[in-house]
Write a protein that holds these residues in place. Sequence first.
Motif, PDB file in Angstrom:
ATOM      1  N   SER A 122      46.482  43.835  29.878  1.00 34.52           N
ATOM      2  CA  SER A 122      45.801  44.326  28.843  1.00 34.52           C
ATOM      3  C   SER A 122      45.031  45.575  29.402  1.00 34.52           C
ATOM      4  CB  SER A 122      44.883  43.158  28.331  1.00 34.52           C
ATOM      5  OG  SER A 122      44.047  43.824  27.471  1.00 34.52           O
ATOM      6  N   SER A 123      44.905  46.493  28.351  1.00 38.09           N
ATOM      7  CA  SER A 123      44.191  47.615  28.290  1.00 38.09           C
ATOM      8  C   SER A 123      42.871  47.705  27.702  1.00 38.09           C
ATOM      9  CB  SER A 123      44.826  49.089  28.061  1.00 38.09           C
ATOM     10  OG  SER A 123      45.426  48.701  26.743  1.00 38.09           O
ATOM     11  N   ASP A 124      42.338  46.475  27.095  1.00 40.28           N
ATOM     12  CA  ASP A 124      41.388  46.270  26.138  1.00 40.28           C
ATOM     13  C   ASP A 124      40.086  46.168  27.282  1.00 40.28           C
ATOM     14  OD1 ASP A 124      42.900  46.551  23.976  1.00 40.28           O
ATOM     15  OD2 ASP A 124      42.933  44.419  24.078  1.00 40.28           O
ATOM     16  N   PRO A 125      38.908  46.601  26.833  1.00 44.38           N
ATOM     17  CA  PRO A 125      37.757  46.131  27.576  1.00 44.38           C
ATOM     18  C   PRO A 125      37.633  44.779  28.044  1.00 44.38           C
ATOM     19  CG  PRO A 125      37.170  47.229  25.814  1.00 44.38           C
ATOM     20  CD  PRO A 125      38.566  47.053  25.343  1.00 44.38           C
ATOM     21  N   ILE A 126      37.214  44.355  29.165  1.00 44.42           N
ATOM     22  CA  ILE A 126      37.389  43.095  30.071  1.00 44.42           C
ATOM     23  C   ILE A 126      36.068  42.355  29.545  1.00 44.42           C
ATOM     24  CG2 ILE A 126      37.146  42.001  31.967  1.00 44.42           C
ATOM     25  CD1 ILE A 126      38.994  44.375  33.237  1.00 44.42           C
ATOM     26  N   GLN A 127      36.009  41.167  29.140  1.00 43.69           N
ATOM     27  CA  GLN A 127      35.258  40.256  28.856  1.00 43.69           C
ATOM     28  C   GLN A 127      34.928  39.289  29.751  1.00 43.69           C
ATOM     29  OE1 GLN A 127      33.004  40.542  26.013  1.00 43.69           O
ATOM     30  NE2 GLN A 127      34.433  42.437  25.632  1.00 43.69           N
ATOM     31  N   VAL A 128      33.662  39.209  30.564  1.00 49.96           N
ATOM     32  CA  VAL A 128      33.605  38.381  31.552  1.00 49.96           C
ATOM     33  C   VAL A 128      32.865  36.983  31.376  1.00 49.96           C
ATOM     34  CG1 VAL A 128      32.450  38.268  33.756  1.00 49.96           C
ATOM     35  CG2 VAL A 128      33.659  40.573  33.178  1.00 49.96           C
ATOM     36  N   ASP A 129      33.246  36.037  31.621  1.00 47.10           N
ATOM     37  CA  ASP A 129      32.620  34.796  31.896  1.00 47.10           C
ATOM     38  C   ASP A 129      32.602  33.900  33.117  1.00 47.10           C
ATOM     39  OD1 ASP A 129      35.111  33.290  31.527  1.00 47.10           O
ATOM     40  OD2 ASP A 129      35.162  33.507  29.603  1.00 47.10           O
ATOM     41  N   GLU A 130      32.460  32.629  32.942  1.00 41.96           N
ATOM     42  CA  GLU A 130      32.303  32.026  34.140  1.00 41.96           C
ATOM     43  C   GLU A 130      33.627  31.721  34.761  1.00 41.96           C
ATOM     44  OE1 GLU A 130      30.447  31.382  31.380  1.00 41.96           O
ATOM     45  OE2 GLU A 130      28.422  31.094  31.806  1.00 41.96           O
ATOM     46  N   SER A 131      34.793  31.880  33.945  1.00 44.99           N
ATOM     47  CA  SER A 131      36.014  31.413  34.514  1.00 44.99           C
ATOM     48  C   SER A 131      36.754  32.672  35.023  1.00 44.99           C
ATOM     49  CB  SER A 131      37.169  31.013  33.541  1.00 44.99           C
ATOM     50  OG  SER A 131      36.980  31.534  32.336  1.00 44.99           O
ATOM     51  N   THR A 132      36.105  33.977  34.874  1.00 45.61           N
ATOM     52  CA  THR A 132      36.779  35.147  35.101  1.00 45.61           C
ATOM     53  C   THR A 132      37.162  35.254  36.737  1.00 45.61           C
ATOM     54  OG1 THR A 132      35.661  36.377  33.548  1.00 45.61           O
ATOM     55  CG2 THR A 132      36.611  37.601  35.172  1.00 45.61           C
ATOM     56  N   ILE A 133      38.336  35.532  37.232  1.00 43.13           N
ATOM     57  CA  ILE A 133      38.798  35.674  38.511  1.00 43.13           C
ATOM     58  C   ILE A 133      39.049  37.019  38.823  1.00 43.13           C
ATOM     59  CG2 ILE A 133      40.391  35.037  40.083  1.00 43.13           C
ATOM     60  CD1 ILE A 133      40.866  32.280  38.814  1.00 43.13           C
ATOM     61  N   ALA A 134      38.471  37.879  39.712  1.00 41.44           N
ATOM     62  CA  ALA A 134      38.645  39.113  40.045  1.00 41.44           C
ATOM     63  C   ALA A 134      38.611  39.344  41.413  1.00 41.44           C
ATOM     64  CB  ALA A 134      37.487  39.949  39.102  1.00 41.44           C
ATOM     65  N   ILE A 135      39.469  40.367  41.793  1.00 46.28           N
ATOM     66  CA  ILE A 135      39.327  40.910  43.347  1.00 46.28           C
ATOM     67  C   ILE A 135      39.009  42.232  43.519  1.00 46.28           C
ATOM     68  CG2 ILE A 135      40.478  38.804  44.071  1.00 46.28           C
ATOM     69  CD1 ILE A 135      43.116  40.466  44.042  1.00 46.28           C
ATOM     70  N   GLY A 136      38.522  42.584  44.749  1.00 48.40           N
ATOM     71  CA  GLY A 136      38.432  44.218  45.012  1.00 48.40           C
ATOM     72  C   GLY A 136      39.832  44.551  45.485  1.00 48.40           C
ATOM     73  N   CYS A 137      40.331  45.817  45.196  1.00 46.97           N
ATOM     74  CA  CYS A 137      41.359  46.497  45.678  1.00 46.97           C
ATOM     75  C   CYS A 137      41.285  47.716  46.147  1.00 46.97           C
ATOM     76  CB  CYS A 137      42.761  46.266  44.542  1.00 46.97           C
ATOM     77  SG  CYS A 137      43.196  44.724  44.178  1.00 46.97           S
ATOM     78  N   TRP A 138      42.372  48.363  46.786  1.00 44.87           N
ATOM     79  CA  TRP A 138      42.072  49.781  47.264  1.00 44.87           C
ATOM     80  C   TRP A 138      43.432  50.518  46.508  1.00 44.87           C
ATOM     81  CZ3 TRP A 138      38.686  52.984  49.504  1.00 44.87           C
ATOM     82  CH2 TRP A 138      39.153  54.008  49.629  1.00 44.87           C
ATOM     83  N   LYS A 139      43.022  51.300  45.846  1.00 43.40           N
ATOM     84  CA  LYS A 139      44.019  52.364  45.301  1.00 43.40           C
ATOM     85  C   LYS A 139      44.248  53.539  46.036  1.00 43.40           C
ATOM     86  CE  LYS A 139      45.754  55.574  42.214  1.00 43.40           C
ATOM     87  NZ  LYS A 139      45.914  57.088  42.563  1.00 43.40           N
ATOM     88  N   GLY A 140      45.562  53.211  46.737  1.00 48.89           N
ATOM     89  CA  GLY A 140      45.995  54.491  47.453  1.00 48.89           C
ATOM     90  C   GLY A 140      46.886  55.510  46.533  1.00 48.89           C
ATOM     91  N   GLN A 141      47.680  56.447  47.487  1.00 47.78           N
ATOM     92  CA  GLN A 141      48.307  57.252  46.892  1.00 47.78           C
ATOM     93  C   GLN A 141      49.471  56.925  46.182  1.00 47.78           C
ATOM     94  OE1 GLN A 141      47.658  60.637  46.577  1.00 47.78           O
ATOM     95  NE2 GLN A 141      45.972  60.862  47.977  1.00 47.78           N
ATOM     96  N   ASN A 142      50.093  55.514  46.755  1.00 43.92           N
ATOM     97  CA  ASN A 142      51.438  55.370  46.313  1.00 43.92           C
ATOM     98  C   ASN A 142      51.329  53.710  45.879  1.00 43.92           C
ATOM     99  OD1 ASN A 142      53.024  57.630  46.546  1.00 43.92           O
ATOM    100  ND2 ASN A 142      52.800  57.272  48.680  1.00 43.92           N
ATOM    101  N   SER A 143      50.246  52.961  46.122  1.00 47.09           N
ATOM    102  CA  SER A 143      50.234  51.565  45.904  1.00 47.09           C
ATOM    103  C   SER A 143      48.991  51.077  45.838  1.00 47.09           C
ATOM    104  CB  SER A 143      51.079  50.971  47.572  1.00 47.09           C
ATOM    105  OG  SER A 143      50.073  51.190  48.424  1.00 47.09           O
ATOM    106  N   LEU A 144      48.931  49.796  45.493  1.00 44.31           N
ATOM    107  CA  LEU A 144      47.802  49.202  45.373  1.00 44.31           C
ATOM    108  C   LEU A 144      47.526  48.196  46.495  1.00 44.31           C
ATOM    109  CD1 LEU A 144      45.245  49.113  43.202  1.00 44.31           C
ATOM    110  CD2 LEU A 144      46.372  47.348  42.040  1.00 44.31           C
ATOM    111  N   SER A 145      46.343  47.863  46.943  1.00 41.43           N
ATOM    112  CA  SER A 145      46.158  47.064  48.429  1.00 41.43           C
ATOM    113  C   SER A 145      45.202  46.162  48.157  1.00 41.43           C
ATOM    114  CB  SER A 145      46.241  47.788  49.439  1.00 41.43           C
ATOM    115  OG  SER A 145      47.417  48.588  49.792  1.00 41.43           O
ATOM    116  N   MET A 146      45.299  44.805  48.325  1.00 44.32           N
ATOM    117  CA  MET A 146      44.143  44.045  48.046  1.00 44.32           C
ATOM    118  C   MET A 146      43.103  43.949  49.196  1.00 44.32           C
ATOM    119  SD  MET A 146      44.725  39.782  48.361  1.00 44.32           S
ATOM    120  CE  MET A 146      45.085  40.043  49.986  1.00 44.32           C
ATOM    121  N   MET A 147      41.762  43.798  48.920  1.00 48.26           N
ATOM    122  CA  MET A 147      40.668  43.703  49.975  1.00 48.26           C
ATOM    123  C   MET A 147      40.081  42.246  49.580  1.00 48.26           C
ATOM    124  SD  MET A 147      39.139  47.530  50.073  1.00 48.26           S
ATOM    125  CE  MET A 147      38.386  47.630  48.246  1.00 48.26           C
ATOM    126  N   VAL A 148      40.727  41.245  50.366  1.00 46.55           N
ATOM    127  CA  VAL A 148      40.257  40.015  50.101  1.00 46.55           C
ATOM    128  C   VAL A 148      40.615  39.443  51.472  1.00 46.55           C
ATOM    129  CG1 VAL A 148      40.645  37.897  49.102  1.00 46.55           C
ATOM    130  CG2 VAL A 148      40.678  40.027  47.890  1.00 46.55           C
TER     131      VAL A 148
END
Length: 810
Positions: free
Chosen positions: A729-755
Amino acid sequence: MGRGRGGSRTQRRHFRQNRENVWKRTKPDPSSENPTENNGADPSWQPFATQNPAFEEYYKEQGIVAPEEWDLFMEYLRKPLPAAFRINSSSQFCSDIRTQLESDFMISLQSEVSEGGELQPIRPLAWYPENLAWHSNFSRMQLRKNQTLERFHEFLKLENEIGNITRQEAVSMVPPLFLDVRPEHFILDMCAAPGSKTFQLLEIIHRSTKPGHLPDGLVVANDLDVQRCNLLIHQTKRMCTANLIVTNNEAQHFPGCRSTKKSSSASEIGMELEPPISQLLFDRVLCDVPCSGDGTLRKAPDIWRKWHAGHGNGLHALQVQIAMRGLSLLKVGGRMVYSTCSMNPVENEAVIGEILRKCGGSVELVDVSSELPQLVRRPGLKKWKVRDKGKWLASSKDVGKYRTNAIGPGMFPSGRNLARSMNHRDSTEEEEKHENGEDENVVEELQSSEDAVFSGNEVDEEVSPFPLERCMRIVPHDQNGGAFFVAVLHKHSPLPANQGTANLADETNTEATSEAELIEGEQDGVPLEPDISIKSEENGSEANQVPGDEAADPKKNGGKRKQLQGKWKGVDPVVLFKDEAVIDAIKTFYGIDESFPFNGHLVTRNNDTNHVKRIYYVSKAVKDALDLNFYVGEQLKIASVGLKMFERQTASVASCAPCAFRISSEGLPLILPYITKQILHASPVDFKHILQYKSIKFSDFVDAEFGAKASNLMLGCCVLVLSKDGKFSSDPIQVDESTIAIGCWKGQNSLSMMVTALDCQELLERLLMRIETGNGSLESTDEASNGNVDVEMEDMQKNGDKEMVTATEG
């Protein structure tokens, strides 16, 4: 969003080094000709001797249990303690974990019920609210050694390390429940290490908090011993809270921080006005004091060998001092819980009686018999005796002249001073001889003569005038646990003027007492060495720090040393972070909404703002407490404070990013509702794949639209949120107690997890469980795409992704 991420390597290392398995003996050296010379042990493993005649004589005389219960009481004391744990009620996976225990492990472990044990392998503790605390039919040793219990043991280890559960002795969970804590309360945990009760208090104040908000209250967790502070920090880091201050002060001299006049420290930081609060007083105080720890015999059987009555006698005065200090810091109308893991009435009822005498009518011992009705407890004792040097003493009248410094009247039920004067002797002369160590035979004859003179003047057995039956005693055979003592006190009015309530602003830490060397039941009864170092959070250096050391002398160390060190030797300073350029860059890069309060809420542990590695966020309550502490000259020795919110990127690729700081995993749940940029909504398939493969090229995502949007983000840290409807989805994100999110690193060619690896494992397991209980569309989609993705992942792993960023950076 839930909590329970991250942790410090330093604290983990100290935690592992001191988590001794007390049910093991050192194995003998096989090369020795006489194996019994090795620690006195046989070649085969032998358990600790679970008996001590002095222990049995002492507690039989005290009437700790009825005579007909004695054999059962001793039988349970000799059994290993069953494992117990508590679910973190503020975790986003709280309901999932509870369901897993109820519908999975309670059934799958049924065949492993030990012979002669309970019928259920695991069960919720009936007295703990909402099935959040659990009792296991297995000891810690069984969990480690039994292969059929391996899945359950791995579950406990993983969830404990992340912070979703806390492994804690069942009776240790009791004191916080009687504090009647609310989210707006200021709470002091006076002797907090190793931190399981502190974690419990934090759970309670955070429980009703919505994502992006913080409670109005705070917890100050204190411990004198530096190494135990490290354990405390390790334990509480898993909570990921901005409402905690960890201090390293003496409990009996804990600073009152009263702002009666402007201090030089306040001027140095530019504070011209008085802080929002004028004194650090608390709505609730937990006074779980250092004790002899014989209530933990089932967990720490080596106490059988070490036990003697003198331990409790020697701790009584310190326990009274700590309790009185706690009451002086308690607000009028507040509640304090006094507790020990000792069965000794000298450490329990005698302490309560003494503080009630000192406080007059200003403090009431509360009857809480109607609270937690399913908790089996026994009333406190009204009468007891004191054992000293092999003799039973019924009152202070029986105390020998040269034992009055060790055995005070407050240790007896009446608390009256019935000490006798000397007969027919020049006491001054003999006291001088005694102090100088002269003519010990004369002193012994004098004491024997005194005892003989008064042997016929036996007093009736004393009974306390206070309602000590309102205290509660928990004994092992009632609920198959440990032993504990709890008393609940309510402060009706200010304490009498002579009981230490005045001059709070002038009190500072004096030299350390023996508190650091005392046995404390929750840490397996093993005393820890006091001369250990606290790891510097910012520059990674260690400095030997003895509790009670004075602040570094600027004349000796120079201005630079003072600037880097702060007031307390060996401890990083707490510094308000005011670099507007950095703050504005962070707010702009992540599009952080202006409603998120930044001003005055950011702190670091480094005065050199050009080399700050971590920026911590503190709640309003903690901010007010810090302002007051600065104002009164930094009386609190702060070992840890705040929630790690931002970390400086150190990888070479990070130098090209517009923002030098990434959002930490610990701080993400708090700030997530306010982020408007650098944020993506991923389908479960793509979310699962990035957890599995760590790094994915934009062109390799299953959802092409998602991959395209990810490639358009700015270089640097971003946030990946799991879609709830199973689609990108590209809609604005609605956050509640069940929301699961992680930090990532956006590189030149890929997306990498920071967990971290542990967090990744946990999220994968929870995600799969939710998929199994939800619709089955994900599995079919996953299977259809899995072949292509696996081939792509193999290629990426062979070639390597130079832009891979891990959670260990910084």
